[in-house]
Structures are given as C-alpha cells and as structure tokens.
Write a protein that holds these residues in place. Structure first.
Motif, PDB file in Angstrom:
ATOM      1  N   ARG A  43      17.554  69.907   5.247  1.00  0.00           N
ATOM      2  CA  ARG A  43      17.597  69.230   6.556  1.00  0.00           C
ATOM      3  C   ARG A  43      18.950  69.495   7.229  1.00  0.00           C
ATOM      4  O   ARG A  43      19.016  69.805   8.417  1.00  0.00           O
ATOM      5  N   VAL A  50      21.019  73.387  14.835  1.00  0.00           N
ATOM      6  CA  VAL A  50      20.889  72.657  16.103  1.00  0.00           C
ATOM      7  C   VAL A  50      22.280  72.412  16.696  1.00  0.00           C
ATOM      8  O   VAL A  50      22.505  72.595  17.900  1.00  0.00           O
ATOM      9  N   PRO A  61      25.912  66.081  21.669  1.00  0.00           N
ATOM     10  CA  PRO A  61      25.643  66.040  20.220  1.00  0.00           C
ATOM     11  C   PRO A  61      24.438  65.175  19.857  1.00  0.00           C
ATOM     12  O   PRO A  61      23.715  65.471  18.909  1.00  0.00           O
ATOM     13  N   SER A  62      24.200  64.093  20.597  1.00  0.00           N
ATOM     14  CA  SER A  62      23.084  63.207  20.234  1.00  0.00           C
ATOM     15  C   SER A  62      21.986  63.281  21.287  1.00  0.00           C
ATOM     16  O   SER A  62      22.230  63.677  22.434  1.00  0.00           O
ATOM     17  N   ARG A  66      14.954  61.445  21.575  1.00  0.00           N
ATOM     18  CA  ARG A  66      14.398  62.074  20.367  1.00  0.00           C
ATOM     19  C   ARG A  66      14.495  61.087  19.187  1.00  0.00           C
ATOM     20  O   ARG A  66      13.533  60.906  18.441  1.00  0.00           O
ATOM     21  N   GLU A  67      15.643  60.435  19.046  1.00  0.00           N
ATOM     22  CA  GLU A  67      15.823  59.502  17.937  1.00  0.00           C
ATOM     23  C   GLU A  67      14.836  58.340  18.028  1.00  0.00           C
ATOM     24  O   GLU A  67      14.274  57.912  17.027  1.00  0.00           O
ATOM     25  N   GLN A  70      11.550  59.532  16.832  1.00  0.00           N
ATOM     26  CA  GLN A  70      11.560  59.731  15.371  1.00  0.00           C
ATOM     27  C   GLN A  70      11.424  58.396  14.635  1.00  0.00           C
ATOM     28  O   GLN A  70      10.688  58.281  13.660  1.00  0.00           O
ATOM     29  N   ILE A  96      21.203  60.447  10.616  1.00  0.00           N
ATOM     30  CA  ILE A  96      21.436  60.925  11.984  1.00  0.00           C
ATOM     31  C   ILE A  96      22.903  60.727  12.387  1.00  0.00           C
ATOM     32  O   ILE A  96      23.510  61.600  13.021  1.00  0.00           O
ATOM     33  N   VAL A  99      24.747  63.538  11.047  1.00  0.00           N
ATOM     34  CA  VAL A  99      24.431  64.765  11.789  1.00  0.00           C
ATOM     35  C   VAL A  99      25.234  64.799  13.103  1.00  0.00           C
ATOM     36  O   VAL A  99      25.836  65.825  13.461  1.00  0.00           O
ATOM     37  N   HIS A 103      27.843  67.456  14.604  1.00  0.00           N
ATOM     38  CA  HIS A 103      27.679  68.131  15.905  1.00  0.00           C
ATOM     39  C   HIS A 103      28.939  67.981  16.759  1.00  0.00           C
ATOM     40  O   HIS A 103      29.338  68.932  17.436  1.00  0.00           O
TER      41      HIS A 103
HETATM   42  C1  LIG Z   1      19.259  67.299  15.176  1.00  0.00           C
HETATM   43  C2  LIG Z   1      19.451  66.859  16.430  1.00  0.00           C
HETATM   44  O1  LIG Z   1      20.590  66.142  16.810  1.00  0.00           O
HETATM   45  C3  LIG Z   1      20.718  64.734  16.599  1.00  0.00           C
HETATM   46  C4  LIG Z   1      20.260  64.395  15.226  1.00  0.00           C
HETATM   47  C5  LIG Z   1      18.945  64.129  14.989  1.00  0.00           C
HETATM   48  C6  LIG Z   1      18.384  64.191  13.592  1.00  0.00           C
HETATM   49  O2  LIG Z   1      19.176  64.241  12.649  1.00  0.00           O
HETATM   50  O3  LIG Z   1      17.140  64.216  13.453  1.00  0.00           O
HETATM   51  C7  LIG Z   1      18.093  63.806  16.059  1.00  0.00           C
HETATM   52  C8  LIG Z   1      18.542  63.760  17.330  1.00  0.00           C
HETATM   53  C9  LIG Z   1      19.959  64.015  17.689  1.00  0.00           C
HETATM   54  O4  LIG Z   1      20.589  62.793  18.031  1.00  0.00           O
HETATM   55  C10 LIG Z   1      18.500  67.160  17.504  1.00  0.00           C
HETATM   56  O5  LIG Z   1      18.829  66.946  18.684  1.00  0.00           O
HETATM   57  O6  LIG Z   1      17.390  67.643  17.196  1.00  0.00           O
END
Ligand SMILES: C=C(O[C@@H]1C=C(C(=O)O)C=C[C@H]1O)C(=O)O
Length: 111
Positions: A43, A50, A61-62, A66-67, A70, A96, A99, A103
C-alpha cells in the motif's frame, strides 16, 4: 532474524496442554501479522507513487472527499466482515495520516 514464536510470560506457570493450544493459535496470528506487514508495504509503495504524481503536478497532499468515500466504504465492509467499524475507521485514518505526512515531505523535496 531470530524470532522465538514460543516466547511467553506464561511459561512455567500455565498447564503445558493449554500453552500448546495457545501456541497453535498464535502461529496463525504470526502468519496474519506477516501478511499485514507485506500488505501495508505494498500500500505504501502505491501511495508513494501517488505522492510523487501529486508533487510533480502541484496537487495537494490530502484529498478529503476521497477519504470520506473510503471511510464510508470501510464502514460497510467492516459490518459485513463483523469488524468494529469505529476501529476500522481509526486504523484507516492512522494510515492515511502517515501517507499525508509522506506526501508533504515529497512535495517539500521538490521546491
Ligand atoms: C493516496 C492518496 O493521498 C491521500 C491518502 C489516502 C490514502 O492513504 O488512501 C487517500 C486520500 C489522500 O488524502 C490519494 O489521494 O489517493
């Protein structure tokens, strides 16, 4: 790597038959933990890609939308899987956050 799969604070104080049963279950836990490590590593390989793509194209970065999607999906999956959805959400947010930290670091490497 030296790993003692039989290490236990219970050795010497617990019925050996019970310890044997415990060790058998722990062997599956060890396999699951190893899988989790490899899954997480894969992952993070994807999220690093990304991060590079975002830095190259000056994207943030964020991605809160999307979050949100998810987390909603994870709630449904957790209910199906009989996993506490609150725990699943906490776990995903923990990942996240890491991540996003990566980023931000990648984007700072490329001024
Ligand atoms: C990986 C990303 O970056 C960030 C991290 C994410 C993740 O770990 O799933 C989802 C959204 C973003 O805030 C993305 O934008 O896809």
């Amino acid at each position: 790597m030296t790993y003692d799969s039989t290490a236990s604070s219970l050795t010497g104080t617990t019925d050996p038959a019970i310890l044997e049963e415990l060790l058998a279950i722990r062997s599956s836990i060890d396999n699951i933990d190893a899988t989790l490590v490899y899954l997480l590593a894969e992952r993070f390989k994807c999220t690093q890609k990304v991060g590079k793509l975002k830095a190259e194209h000056d994207l943030p970065p964020s991605d809160p939308e999307r979050e949100k999607a998810q987390i909603k999906r994870l709630h449904a999956l957790s209910q199906d899987a009989d996993l506490d959805p609150a725990f699943a959400e906490k776990f995903l947010n923990f990942i996240i956050d890491e991540v996003i930290r990566h980023h931000k670091a990648i984007s700072q490497e490329r001024p």
